[in-house]
Design an enzyme around this catalytic site. Structure first.
Site, mmCIF file in Angstrom:
data_model
loop_
_atom_site.group_PDB
_atom_site.id
_atom_site.type_symbol
_atom_site.label_atom_id
_atom_site.label_comp_id
_atom_site.label_asym_id
_atom_site.label_seq_id
_atom_site.Cartn_x
_atom_site.Cartn_y
_atom_site.Cartn_z
ATOM 1 N N SER A 1 -48.931 -18.582 45.409
ATOM 2 C CA SER A 1 -48.463 -18.775 46.786
ATOM 3 C C SER A 1 -47.003 -18.437 47.007
ATOM 4 O O SER A 1 -46.534 -18.481 48.149
ATOM 5 C CB SER A 1 -48.717 -20.232 47.209
ATOM 6 O OG SER A 1 -50.103 -20.477 47.297
ATOM 7 N N GLU B 1 0.799 -1.224 0.000
ATOM 8 C CA GLU B 1 0.000 0.000 0.000
ATOM 9 C C GLU B 1 0.840 1.287 0.000
ATOM 10 O O GLU B 1 0.466 2.271 -0.614
ATOM 11 C CB GLU B 1 -0.945 0.012 1.208
ATOM 12 C CG GLU B 1 -2.041 -1.032 1.173
ATOM 13 C CD GLU B 1 -3.098 -0.766 0.115
ATOM 14 O OE1 GLU B 1 -3.185 0.377 -0.385
ATOM 15 O OE2 GLU B 1 -3.845 -1.709 -0.229
#
Length: 689
Positions: A365, A94
């Site tokens: 309950s 690059e």
């Protein structure tokens, strides 16, 4: 002629002098312009390097369990965490002069211009790594003069404010490698299933060639082009002296193993839990969607992967595939409130609605332990007796009435203890207690236990007719398990930003909410649902799952027409399970009524497997005595059943059970006679021999 020649020479000298002056002025102007740009760039300061990054979610042991789902995978890693082979390959192909230029490669630019002029088209690029990075950070990819000028300016700003290594690190973390992978870490995981630091030369040389054209050089789209590009990369590395010619030839033919797919999302772990974490980030920490999705956060959660896997597999094992019923589970550490496992439904793909934190259902309950704790505060004890019988209660100044019914319409038709009433889940005893305490007492107690949902001050509140959330109900039981210290459900331990800075860390501040002695007494009462010694006019409510249990648990089940619950705990783990239909349809299939209990039992046993058995720690101001479970009096050796029961010191019973004394004397006399008879027989047999 000589005069004419002299005039021409003088004129030429003037032109040359003018050209030199103009060129010098232009050079000075350009130099001043560049100097001004550089000074201006420095004056503006360093441009921010923050880029959109995926937020990662980690389990309690630091393993990635998921990430923000925005279609782009972006992770940031330090330069030291990137394979040197990848760094060399990228620079070679690059920008070979990266460490020598100051953002612009003049020779490459000149060469590119000549090549473009020669071909009468744009055939060669000259962008440096810094220029590409500037473009990725701040600009688009449109080919306009305005964009190019901005790119040049940002390039100068980057070069004047950051080191080469910082620029290279940023570039490698932002460049696009195709298939939604931004940055080398995401690309490494996608193509090879490994971290960027572990890339080999062969892997690095292929992946370094992809950014030039991801759609052309991806090995998954065109392997032939990818290999050609890899060869270019290796040649560039050889030209730069990074590798030898022999190594380049070897690596181009090296077979590569691809593992296509983003590592973190092959399977979303605990999706309901992750949704709850996302909600907590918004509601508790005030984070907006963009920060969560693209902030590059590292969110360290409380999830225990093994516990979560046990929860999910238990759902699949217990619930029949053909059933349409839904279920939810929350499992927490009672000491910290950390959520270790969460299941919000049977299939997240079909319905992401999280019943563990969103659904409000009748707890039945399971509300009674909160009621009985309030009763302990008002002088009740596990030995307190009330009559269990069918009766109607008047309330609202006599304007309304309520008649509770026990399961299967069974009643003792005599007095029973609070300990036995809890174990048998006697509804009449609960409503009597509720009415005696006052209808607001239970609601106030529930608020202290962390229940936030709306409650109605009616007799049936004692039987859990006002809806609650699963996670809040489980957290309420945490207070029993940890000795009465306040904890809140915790999903997130710590959050780091994209720089690795800690921006949030949970700290548990435990305030004493309950009396620790009474909390211990309640825990011991809650072990009763698994103790057959408390069987009375019916069996204890946990009798069906007792054979599955291998250690001591405390807990309570709850059942309404539309909801089935089981919440229970050991000193180190509290778990609650709910089952029911989303549309509140009645549960009529017998097997579906047992799902909550069976899921809870299997989950707890497997989650705690191979872990040491821990006992509930008795507090100093508590005493244990043997009582007759039927009447709550001190048991004697003649009582057929006696059970160790715990009381706050000074509240234990003093009256001794006398119901079995005569039976005991007769029984004792028979034993003596049998003993004598056996002695005489032995003597007779001895002499007979």
């Amino acid at each position: 002629m000589e005069v004419i020649a002299g005039k021409r020479f003088t004129r030429a000298t003037k032109y040359i002098r003018a050209a030199v002056i103009i060129t010098s002025v232009a050079a000075i102007f350009i130099s001043l312009l560049l100097a001004s740009l550089i000074l201006f760039a420095r004056a503006l300061g360093a441009p921010p390097l923050a880029v959109p990054q995926s937020t990662l979610f980690y389990s309690g042991d630091g393993e990635i369990i998921g990430e923000s789902d925005n279609g782009q995978k972006r992770y940031w890693v330090d330069l030291e965490e990137i394979s040197p082979a990848l760094i060399d390959a990228t620079i070679a192909v690059e920008d070979r002069g990266f460490y020598r230029h100051h953002g612009f490669d003049i020779k490459r630019i000149a060469g590119a211009i000549l090549a473009d002029i020669k071909a009468m088209a744009k055939v060669q690029g000259a962008s440096t790594i810094t220029q590409q990075y500037a473009r990725n950070l701040y600009l688009g990819h449109d080919k306009t003069w305005n964009r190019k000028m901005n790119e040049a300016f940002y390039t100068i700003r980057l070069e004047t404010n950051y080191s080469k290594n910082e620029i290279l690190e940023g570039y490698l973390n932002t460049i696009y490698y195709g298939h939604g992978a931004y940055g080398i870490q995401a690309a490494s995981q996608y193509y090879y299933g490994k971290d960027a630091k572990d890339l080999t030369l062969a892997e690095a040389s292929l992946i370094a060639g992809i950014p030039k054209g991801p759609s052309s050089y991806s090995p998954f789209l065109n392997m032939e082009n990818a290999k050609k590009r890899q060869k270019v990369v290796l040649q560039a590395m050889k030209d730069e002296g990074k590798i030898t010619n022999e190594l380049a030839k070897k690596e181009i033919s090296f077979p590569l193993v691809f593992k296509r797919g983003h590592k973190t999302v092959d399977r979303k772990v605990a999706p309901y839990f992750q949704d709850a974490v996302m909600q907590a980030l918004k509601s508790q920490l005030d984070m907006d969607d963009r920060t969560i999705e693209l902030g590059g956060l590292k969110v360290y959660t409380t999830l225990d992967k093994r516990t979560q896997e046990v929860a999910e597999s238990t759902f699949n094992n217990v619930i029949e595939e053909t059933s349409d019923i839904q279920a939810a589970l929350v499992s927490m550490s009672p000491k910290t409130g950390e959520v270790k496992a969460m299941v919000g439904g049977r299939d997240y793909a079909k319905t992401p609605y999280n019943r563990a934190i969103q659904a409000i259902r009748q707890p039945g309950s399971t509300m009674k332990p909160l009621l009985y704790y309030a009763a302990l505060e008002k002088g009740f004890t596990p030995a307190t007796t009330l009559r269990s019988e069918l009766m109607t209660f008047q309330y609202d100044d006599g304007k309304s009435s309520y008649t509770p019914h026990n399961f299967n319409h069974q009643y003792a038709d005599s007095e029973i203890t609070m300990a036995q009433a809890l174990a048998l889940s006697d509804n009449v005893f609960a409503v009597k207690t509720h009415m005696f305490l006052g209808e607001r007492a239970l609601m106030d107690t529930a608020r202290r236990f962390g229940i936030t949902t709306k409650m109605s001050q009616v007799p049936s509140l004692a039987l859990g007719t006002s809806g609650v959330r699963v996670i809040e109900m489980v957290n309420a039981y945490n207070l029993f398990a940890n000795g009465g210290r306040e904890v809140k459900p915790v999903l997130i331990k710590k959050i780091e930003n994209h720089k690795g800075e800690v921006i949030f860390e949970h700290r548990t501040e435990r305030q004493q909410i309950l009396n620790p002695d009474r909390a211990f007494v309640m825990t011991q009462m809650l072990t009763g649902i698994f103790d057959p010694k408390l069987n009375g006019y019916t069996k204890v409510t946990g009798s069906s799952i007792i054979p599955q249990l291998t250690r001591k648990y405390a807990g309570k089940s709850g059942t309404t027409e539309t909801d089935s619950w089981m919440i229970g705990y050991t000193p180190e783990l509290v778990t609650g399970v709910w089952a029911g239909y989303d549309n509140a349809k009645k549960i009529t299939v017998p097997a579906e009524k047992t799902y909550a209990k069976n899921i809870w039992a299997q989950f707890m046993e497997e989650s705690l497997e191979n872990k040491p058995v821990k006992k509930f720690k008795q507090t100093d101001n508590v005493v244990g005595v043997y009582i007759n479970p039927a009447n709550g009096k001190l048991a004697t050796e003649n009582c057929p059943v006696k059970r160790m029961t715990y009381f706050v010191k000074g509240t234990e019973p003093t009256e001794v059970c006398t119901e079995h004394l005569s039976e005991g004397k007769t029984h004792h006399s028979k034993e003596k006679n049998q003993e004598k008879e056996t002695w005489y027989k032995r003597l007779f047999n001895f002499w007979g021999d």
